[in-house]
Write a protein that holds these residues in place. Sequence first.
Motif, PDB file in Angstrom:
ATOM      1  N   ALA A  29      13.899 -44.808  91.056  1.00 50.47           N
ATOM      2  CA  ALA A  29      14.057 -45.604  92.351  1.00 50.47           C
ATOM      3  C   ALA A  29      14.537 -44.735  93.540  1.00 50.47           C
ATOM      4  O   ALA A  29      14.078 -44.849  94.672  1.00 50.47           O
ATOM      5  CB  ALA A  29      14.692 -46.776  92.173  1.00 50.47           C
ATOM      6  N   ALA A  30      15.337 -43.740  93.214  1.00 49.54           N
ATOM      7  CA  ALA A  30      15.913 -42.875  94.190  1.00 49.54           C
ATOM      8  C   ALA A  30      14.949 -42.121  94.951  1.00 49.54           C
ATOM      9  O   ALA A  30      14.848 -41.874  96.140  1.00 49.54           O
ATOM     10  CB  ALA A  30      17.078 -42.221  93.619  1.00 49.54           C
ATOM     11  N   ASP A  31      13.948 -41.449  93.957  1.00 49.19           N
ATOM     12  CA  ASP A  31      12.845 -40.767  94.757  1.00 49.19           C
ATOM     13  C   ASP A  31      11.763 -41.594  95.175  1.00 49.19           C
ATOM     14  O   ASP A  31      11.432 -41.045  96.353  1.00 49.19           O
ATOM     15  CB  ASP A  31      12.143 -40.128  93.384  1.00 49.19           C
ATOM     16  CG  ASP A  31      13.095 -39.172  92.700  1.00 49.19           C
ATOM     17  OD1 ASP A  31      13.977 -38.442  93.533  1.00 49.19           O
ATOM     18  OD2 ASP A  31      12.905 -38.770  91.588  1.00 49.19           O
ATOM     19  N   ALA A  32      11.694 -42.838  94.949  1.00 46.79           N
ATOM     20  CA  ALA A  32      10.961 -43.572  95.604  1.00 46.79           C
ATOM     21  C   ALA A  32      11.280 -44.006  97.052  1.00 46.79           C
ATOM     22  O   ALA A  32      10.697 -44.317  97.887  1.00 46.79           O
ATOM     23  CB  ALA A  32      10.508 -44.817  94.765  1.00 46.79           C
ATOM     24  N   PHE A  33      12.636 -44.116  96.822  1.00 48.55           N
ATOM     25  CA  PHE A  33      13.499 -44.578  98.395  1.00 48.55           C
ATOM     26  C   PHE A  33      13.127 -43.432  99.177  1.00 48.55           C
ATOM     27  O   PHE A  33      12.696 -43.308 100.446  1.00 48.55           O
ATOM     28  CB  PHE A  33      14.772 -44.835  98.010  1.00 48.55           C
ATOM     29  CG  PHE A  33      15.648 -44.991  99.184  1.00 48.55           C
ATOM     30  CD1 PHE A  33      16.050 -46.428  99.353  1.00 48.55           C
ATOM     31  CD2 PHE A  33      16.136 -44.207 100.210  1.00 48.55           C
ATOM     32  CE1 PHE A  33      16.667 -46.473 100.712  1.00 48.55           C
ATOM     33  CE2 PHE A  33      17.052 -44.392 101.098  1.00 48.55           C
ATOM     34  CZ  PHE A  33      17.135 -45.656 101.448  1.00 48.55           C
ATOM     35  N   ASP A  34      13.355 -41.993  98.773  1.00 50.31           N
ATOM     36  CA  ASP A  34      12.927 -40.950  99.550  1.00 50.31           C
ATOM     37  C   ASP A  34      11.544 -40.792 100.022  1.00 50.31           C
ATOM     38  O   ASP A  34      11.360 -40.369 101.147  1.00 50.31           O
ATOM     39  CB  ASP A  34      13.409 -39.818  98.893  1.00 50.31           C
ATOM     40  CG  ASP A  34      15.055 -39.604  98.780  1.00 50.31           C
ATOM     41  OD1 ASP A  34      15.881 -40.398  99.363  1.00 50.31           O
ATOM     42  OD2 ASP A  34      15.615 -38.841  97.819  1.00 50.31           O
ATOM     43  N   TYR A  35      10.701 -41.160  99.296  1.00 47.36           N
ATOM     44  CA  TYR A  35       9.337 -41.126  99.599  1.00 47.36           C
ATOM     45  C   TYR A  35       9.027 -41.953 100.639  1.00 47.36           C
ATOM     46  O   TYR A  35       8.323 -41.593 101.662  1.00 47.36           O
ATOM     47  CB  TYR A  35       8.450 -41.419  98.318  1.00 47.36           C
ATOM     48  CG  TYR A  35       7.149 -41.712  98.697  1.00 47.36           C
ATOM     49  CD1 TYR A  35       6.127 -40.644  98.718  1.00 47.36           C
ATOM     50  CD2 TYR A  35       6.241 -43.126  98.666  1.00 47.36           C
ATOM     51  CE1 TYR A  35       4.922 -40.851  99.130  1.00 47.36           C
ATOM     52  CE2 TYR A  35       5.444 -43.370  98.741  1.00 47.36           C
ATOM     53  CZ  TYR A  35       4.173 -42.130  99.043  1.00 47.36           C
ATOM     54  OH  TYR A  35       3.121 -42.748  99.365  1.00 47.36           O
ATOM     55  N   LEU A  36       9.453 -43.294 100.634  1.00 48.65           N
ATOM     56  CA  LEU A  36       9.400 -44.321 101.452  1.00 48.65           C
ATOM     57  C   LEU A  36       9.952 -43.871 103.154  1.00 48.65           C
ATOM     58  O   LEU A  36       9.266 -44.119 103.866  1.00 48.65           O
ATOM     59  CB  LEU A  36       9.968 -45.634 101.109  1.00 48.65           C
ATOM     60  CG  LEU A  36       9.745 -46.829 102.098  1.00 48.65           C
ATOM     61  CD1 LEU A  36       8.291 -47.534 102.321  1.00 48.65           C
ATOM     62  CD2 LEU A  36      10.862 -48.036 102.135  1.00 48.65           C
ATOM     63  N   ALA A  37      11.154 -43.191 103.027  1.00 48.24           N
ATOM     64  CA  ALA A  37      11.524 -42.737 104.040  1.00 48.24           C
ATOM     65  C   ALA A  37      11.037 -41.836 104.868  1.00 48.24           C
ATOM     66  O   ALA A  37      10.940 -41.581 106.038  1.00 48.24           O
ATOM     67  CB  ALA A  37      12.968 -42.214 103.754  1.00 48.24           C
ATOM     68  N   GLN A  38       9.665 -40.831 104.178  1.00 46.87           N
ATOM     69  CA  GLN A  38       9.019 -40.059 104.842  1.00 46.87           C
ATOM     70  C   GLN A  38       7.910 -40.835 105.792  1.00 46.87           C
ATOM     71  O   GLN A  38       7.402 -39.859 106.513  1.00 46.87           O
ATOM     72  CB  GLN A  38       8.289 -39.182 103.632  1.00 46.87           C
ATOM     73  CG  GLN A  38       9.012 -38.251 102.917  1.00 46.87           C
ATOM     74  CD  GLN A  38       8.393 -37.771 101.726  1.00 46.87           C
ATOM     75  OE1 GLN A  38       7.262 -37.664 101.787  1.00 46.87           O
ATOM     76  NE2 GLN A  38       9.397 -37.221 100.596  1.00 46.87           N
ATOM     77  N   GLY A  39       7.754 -42.090 105.608  1.00 48.06           N
ATOM     78  CA  GLY A  39       6.873 -42.876 106.524  1.00 48.06           C
ATOM     79  C   GLY A  39       5.410 -42.690 106.028  1.00 48.06           C
ATOM     80  O   GLY A  39       4.720 -43.249 107.095  1.00 48.06           O
ATOM     81  N   HIS A  40       5.049 -42.428 105.027  1.00 51.28           N
ATOM     82  CA  HIS A  40       3.414 -42.140 104.881  1.00 51.28           C
ATOM     83  C   HIS A  40       2.856 -43.172 103.738  1.00 51.28           C
ATOM     84  O   HIS A  40       1.959 -43.020 103.110  1.00 51.28           O
ATOM     85  CB  HIS A  40       3.329 -40.846 104.252  1.00 51.28           C
ATOM     86  CG  HIS A  40       3.666 -39.733 105.376  1.00 51.28           C
ATOM     87  ND1 HIS A  40       3.066 -39.766 106.589  1.00 51.28           N
ATOM     88  CD2 HIS A  40       4.446 -38.807 105.547  1.00 51.28           C
ATOM     89  CE1 HIS A  40       3.601 -38.993 107.399  1.00 51.28           C
ATOM     90  NE2 HIS A  40       4.325 -38.051 106.483  1.00 51.28           N
ATOM     91  N   ALA A  41       3.760 -44.119 103.227  1.00 52.86           N
ATOM     92  CA  ALA A  41       3.367 -45.084 102.038  1.00 52.86           C
ATOM     93  C   ALA A  41       2.341 -45.923 102.844  1.00 52.86           C
ATOM     94  O   ALA A  41       2.237 -46.583 103.777  1.00 52.86           O
ATOM     95  CB  ALA A  41       4.562 -45.876 101.745  1.00 52.86           C
TER      96      ALA A  41
END
Length: 305
Positions: A285-297
């Motif tokens: 989940a921590a990696d998923a959180f960082d992925y979402l923060a990049q704004g490209h989901a």
Amino acid sequence: MKALQYTAYGHSPVVNDIPKPVPGPGEVLVRVAGAALNPLDVKIGGGYVQAYFPITFPSTVGTDLAGTVEQLGSGVRGWNVGDAVITRTDPTVGGAVAEYAVVPATSLVPAPTTIPLEAAAGLATAAATAWQAVSEIAALKSGQKVLVHAGAGGVGSFVVQLAHRAGAHVVTTASSAAAEIVRKLGADEVIDYTSVDFRAAVSDVDVVVDSVGGETEARSLDVLKPGGLLVSLPVPPDFERAAARGLRAEFVFHTSDADRLARVVEVANEGLDIVIDRTVRLSGAADAFDYLAQGHAKGKVIVQP
């Protein structure tokens, strides 16, 4: 149990072992089947919205969850152990990205029957925000033209669908990679924002629903017809700038509302797609959180325990 937690503002959240919560009077313990991450979670963790949503550390991440009722607190009526439910918690409380969550019984809504339970968590904020923007604030009507920015995003994907259901002519910005996604959701026209200035591709728009902000908000005024409406999702728009041009502007400040969420579930049961970018386990989940923060989901990021 395990939970994804903020430990300090500006730090990536981490998965911790914490005690399993116990429901108090009027509360329900839910075994979480899925939790949906939102841009608000990133803003909360970064400390950008402390004035509105202060938290105390450590704090479990997330507001949106779906699962089954595990235990009832005293005084709870109308729910039974094993009921499939969805809810949106108060952002200052969070608690969604965990194996179990305690929530007020009054915040629960029966989960849709047409969507896998873990995916239904994606409705709680994104679809309800879209409903608020399209049906309550814009009151979109058949035959109107609407421009939806970021139509493949978490909220935008629902805005496109709800606008299409209302009978509007739907134009959306999206990357070429997401063009087919938004067309399937109901977009009549797709503008590739990576190569085209949307102002050159659309005009005489009745309503713009903007989930991007900044320069996109300012440029959106150029495509609205006189008296047209800008609906802003990320931040309050420049009301004075819009009024000076004979336009209207509104801000969607979304709050947890069981009645609104119940209406969204009704629509979901009639046919509402949840675009899911990825589903991850709680351990990731921590990696998923960082992925979402990049704004490209593209669509929602779902976490399963």
